[in-house]
Scaffold this active site. Sequence first.
Site, short mmCIF file in Angstrom:
data_model
loop_
_atom_site.label_atom_id
_atom_site.label_comp_id
_atom_site.label_asym_id
_atom_site.label_seq_id
_atom_site.Cartn_x
_atom_site.Cartn_y
_atom_site.Cartn_z
N LYS A 36 0.96 -1.27 -0.05
CA LYS A 36 0.01 -0.07 -0.06
C LYS A 36 0.77 1.41 -0.10
O LYS A 36 0.69 2.22 -0.79
CB LYS A 36 -1.07 0.01 1.08
N GLN A 82 -4.94 -1.73 9.38
CA GLN A 82 -4.49 -2.94 8.95
C GLN A 82 -5.18 -4.01 9.74
O GLN A 82 -4.77 -4.07 11.02
CB GLN A 82 -3.03 -3.20 8.42
N ASP A 140 -11.30 2.52 3.64
CA ASP A 140 -11.46 1.07 3.46
C ASP A 140 -13.03 0.84 3.40
O ASP A 140 -13.40 -0.45 3.03
CB ASP A 140 -11.01 0.48 4.44
#
Length: 281
Positions: free
Chosen positions: A53, A97, A120
């Site tokens: 990422k 994460q 997200d």
Amino acid sequence: MYTLIDGKAVSQSRRNAIATEVANRKAEGLPVPGLAVIIVGNDPASQVYVRNKEKACLEVGFHSELIRLSEETEEATLLSVIDRLNGDPAIHGILVQLPLPKHLSAKTVIAHIDPKKDVDAFHTVNVGKIMLGEDGFSPCTPAGIMTLLSAYGIDPDGKSCVVVGRSNIVGKPMAMLLLHQNATVTIAHSHTKDLAAVTRTADILVVAIGKAKFITEDMVKDGACVIDVGMNRDENGKLCGDVDFERVAPKTSYITPVPGGVGPMTITTLLENTLKAARLS
Ligand code: NAP
């Protein structure tokens, strides 16, 4: 003969477009999109994901902040880091994460992210928007799949689509996006009776189970489009999907490989969401 859906190529052309827009923003004196990624602990797969990422962010000219916290981090500490990022004008997207260490609640942590920075699309506000078909952040993996379908001229309208897997991050939002495009959608899971009979009805079959080479050729209709979300290791430690590619591919019209199919699109959608957040800030 089937067509291989090239996620790397589609992803690269989308990332080029993002990089151009970022360069234009810089030239106009607008803020560069900023993504903060928080990782707690040392899960090896998560370490790889966050590095990818960060690399993708730098590639398109984003500002990137990677925050590494120890496995023992207390919830209050993590929430205070999120508070700081929520208030930072240089950060437009915040990603924590997953999975988190067991003593931390993903639900509490995600609820703490400002929904306007939740790139997200895991916050309940954004999940609600996905359900309602309202404009908001796109769920990264499912939206990446919709981009792939569109890039190859595969229109879900009126088609029978089967999604195997009902996770909150892949299966459920995938079904919603297909439904919004007028597909007739079935969601299958571990309690589904005669799974092969269900998957054989699919014009478009999306598989997100997490079991290496689980879908075999007898489970796929002739000429189906097969999208493989799975990321597993086979008996030789080689990366493979949930679909037994060698045996299934010849039956399909279109199929995604693993690696190089869905995976690259997930990060590209994350970049697109961060750019969107910057545009709206
Ligand atoms: P998950 O949360 O573990 O969900 C797996 C789903 O598969 C569950 O709904 C489960 O059913 C269902 N399932 C398990 N065994 C089954 C069986 N025998 N028959 C039918 N359904 C079965 O997984 P996830 O997070 O959605 O991820 C799925 C896979 O995609 C993993 O390999 C993951 O690494 C990969 N992934 C890839 C990307 C990418 O960017 N390429 C992104 C996310 C995930 P129940 O609900 O009944 O238990």
